[in-house]
Design a protein around this motif. Structure first.
Motif, PDB file in Angstrom:
ATOM      1  N   THR A 142       6.663   1.106  -1.953  1.00 39.87           N
ATOM      2  CA  THR A 142       5.759   1.642  -0.381  1.00 39.87           C
ATOM      3  C   THR A 142       5.169   0.710  -0.181  1.00 39.87           C
ATOM      4  O   THR A 142       4.772  -0.761  -0.734  1.00 39.87           O
ATOM      5  N   GLY A 143       4.373   0.904   0.960  1.00 37.64           N
ATOM      6  CA  GLY A 143       3.996  -0.325   1.475  1.00 37.64           C
ATOM      7  C   GLY A 143       4.159  -0.157   3.223  1.00 37.64           C
ATOM      8  O   GLY A 143       5.057   0.435   4.094  1.00 37.64           O
ATOM      9  N   THR A 144       3.277  -1.644   4.453  1.00 39.25           N
ATOM     10  CA  THR A 144       3.635  -1.304   5.539  1.00 39.25           C
ATOM     11  C   THR A 144       4.438  -3.206   5.546  1.00 39.25           C
ATOM     12  O   THR A 144       3.518  -3.939   5.154  1.00 39.25           O
ATOM     13  N   VAL A 145       5.273  -3.015   7.069  1.00 39.25           N
ATOM     14  CA  VAL A 145       5.719  -4.352   7.215  1.00 39.25           C
ATOM     15  C   VAL A 145       4.960  -4.803   8.962  1.00 39.25           C
ATOM     16  O   VAL A 145       5.367  -3.851   9.106  1.00 39.25           O
ATOM     17  N   VAL A 146       4.236  -5.376   9.740  1.00 37.98           N
ATOM     18  CA  VAL A 146       3.841  -4.861  10.588  1.00 37.98           C
ATOM     19  C   VAL A 146       4.033  -6.357  10.866  1.00 37.98           C
ATOM     20  O   VAL A 146       4.073  -7.550  11.028  1.00 37.98           O
TER      21      VAL A 146
ATOM     22  N   GLY B 286       0.415  -1.512   0.237  1.00 34.89           N
ATOM     23  CA  GLY B 286       0.020   0.390   0.606  1.00 34.89           C
ATOM     24  C   GLY B 286       0.833   1.315  -0.152  1.00 34.89           C
ATOM     25  O   GLY B 286       2.052   0.651  -0.635  1.00 34.89           O
ATOM     26  N   ARG B 287       0.139   1.867   0.381  1.00 34.49           N
ATOM     27  CA  ARG B 287       1.290   3.504   0.075  1.00 34.49           C
ATOM     28  C   ARG B 287       1.594   3.547   1.382  1.00 34.49           C
ATOM     29  O   ARG B 287       2.196   4.703   1.381  1.00 34.49           O
ATOM     30  N   GLY B 288       1.330   3.129   2.632  1.00 30.63           N
ATOM     31  CA  GLY B 288       2.514   3.053   3.632  1.00 30.63           C
ATOM     32  C   GLY B 288       1.476   4.066   4.751  1.00 30.63           C
ATOM     33  O   GLY B 288       0.964   4.450   4.545  1.00 30.63           O
ATOM     34  N   THR B 289       2.081   3.645   6.117  1.00 28.83           N
ATOM     35  CA  THR B 289       1.345   4.873   6.947  1.00 28.83           C
ATOM     36  C   THR B 289       1.609   6.295   6.703  1.00 28.83           C
ATOM     37  O   THR B 289       2.826   6.650   6.511  1.00 28.83           O
ATOM     38  N   ASP B 290       0.501   6.898   6.884  1.00 28.12           N
ATOM     39  CA  ASP B 290       0.640   8.512   7.163  1.00 28.12           C
ATOM     40  C   ASP B 290       1.713   8.925   7.638  1.00 28.12           C
ATOM     41  O   ASP B 290       1.754   8.301   9.126  1.00 28.12           O
ATOM     42  N   THR B 291       2.473  10.034   7.426  1.00 30.96           N
ATOM     43  CA  THR B 291       3.677  10.477   8.418  1.00 30.96           C
ATOM     44  C   THR B 291       3.812  11.842   8.426  1.00 30.96           C
ATOM     45  O   THR B 291       3.488  12.052   6.553  1.00 30.96           O
ATOM     46  N   ARG B 292       3.626  13.161   9.095  1.00 33.70           N
ATOM     47  CA  ARG B 292       3.577  14.167   8.593  1.00 33.70           C
ATOM     48  C   ARG B 292       4.982  14.907   9.613  1.00 33.70           C
ATOM     49  O   ARG B 292       5.621  13.697  10.290  1.00 33.70           O
ATOM     50  N   PHE B 293       4.764  16.486   9.310  1.00 31.65           N
ATOM     51  CA  PHE B 293       5.922  16.998  10.120  1.00 31.65           C
ATOM     52  C   PHE B 293       5.152  18.248  10.892  1.00 31.65           C
ATOM     53  O   PHE B 293       4.508  18.918  10.215  1.00 31.65           O
ATOM     54  N   ASP B 294       5.839  18.016  11.878  1.00 29.98           N
ATOM     55  CA  ASP B 294       5.609  19.096  12.375  1.00 29.98           C
ATOM     56  C   ASP B 294       6.167  20.808  12.651  1.00 29.98           C
ATOM     57  O   ASP B 294       6.929  20.223  11.891  1.00 29.98           O
ATOM     58  N   GLU B 295       5.169  21.094  13.741  1.00 30.36           N
ATOM     59  CA  GLU B 295       5.916  22.736  12.814  1.00 30.36           C
ATOM     60  C   GLU B 295       7.374  23.037  13.211  1.00 30.36           C
ATOM     61  O   GLU B 295       8.215  24.157  12.856  1.00 30.36           O
TER      62      GLU B 295
END
Length: 217
Positions: free
Chosen positions: A165-169, A78-87
């Motif tokens: 892209t993608g995730t591994v759990v 998939g697209r991978g887990t959403d990751t953002r950047f803080d201020e």
């Protein structure tokens, strides 16, 4: 998206809270209630997220690996887990492992997994696992993070970007300590039947699920 996590729009999880210890403790106090069927239900909780990605993209693939140490891993494309950047420019990942899924946890009538039991979210898997390693590859970066009983044991550890892209759990369900008469822990992957799992996974027609059974290695 940049800025304060408290101002980010919540869709599946609350970005303002990275760990909800009370929530995790609630799950750990009632493993039979939150994971009826044990590791099989936990695996379906993980597959449900891969199925979400497959539905979003029109199709998807994942591989379930059953390991001789009693752990299980699920790798999706998939697209991978959403990751953002803080201020401050620091990466913040969506807190899917350590906080409740707002869609399901308090609304058990919202959706059922293929075993017929309510979907609650990834925090159930993390809370009821001795350890869980979440590896994430998303456009713009890749990292891994380890949890123990749902609580982060490490920060986000950068890993090499391989262009995918993608995730591994990868998780090992928690259970009673082995007794002198056995080396297996209750709730491990040792008793899972691949054919049964494949039948359950067929409930998600857009997700192609392969199995790699290494338990006899």
């Amino acid at each position: 998206m940049d800025g304060s996590s408290g101002s980010w729009r919540n869709t599946t999880h609350d970005w303002a809270q990275s760990v909800d210890r009370e929530h995790l403790a609630l799950i750990r106090r009632d493993p039979a209630g939150f994971a009826p069927g044990g590791v099989r239900h936990l695996l379906l909780e993980v597959l449900a997220y891969a199925a979400d990605e497959a539905e979003y993209r029109g199709a998807g693939r994942c591989t379930v690996t059953l390991r001789p140490d009693g752990s299980v891993s699920v790798a999706d494309d998939g697209r991978g887990t959403d990751t953002r950047f803080d201020e401050h420019g620091r990466p913040v990942r969506k807190p899917i492992m350590a906080t409740k899924d707002l869609r399901f946890f308090d609304h058990p009538e919202a959706e059922s997994l293929p075993d017929g039991h309510p979907r609650r979210g990834m925090s159930v898997v993390a809370a009821l696992s001795e350890w869980l390693v979440h590896t994430n590859r998303r456009a713009g970066g890749a990292w891994s993070q380890r949890y123990e009983h749902g609580v982060p044991a490490t920060g986000l550890t950068p890993i090499a970007d391989d262009g995918t892209t993608g995730t591994v759990v990868h998780f090992r369900p928690a259970g009673p300590a082995p007794t002198p008469a056995t080396t297996a822990t209750t709730g491990s992957a040792r008793d899972l039947v691949v054919e049964h799992l494949a039948g359950l996974a067929a409930a998600w027609p857009l997700l192609s699920v392969g199995f790699d059974d290494r338990r006899a290695d």
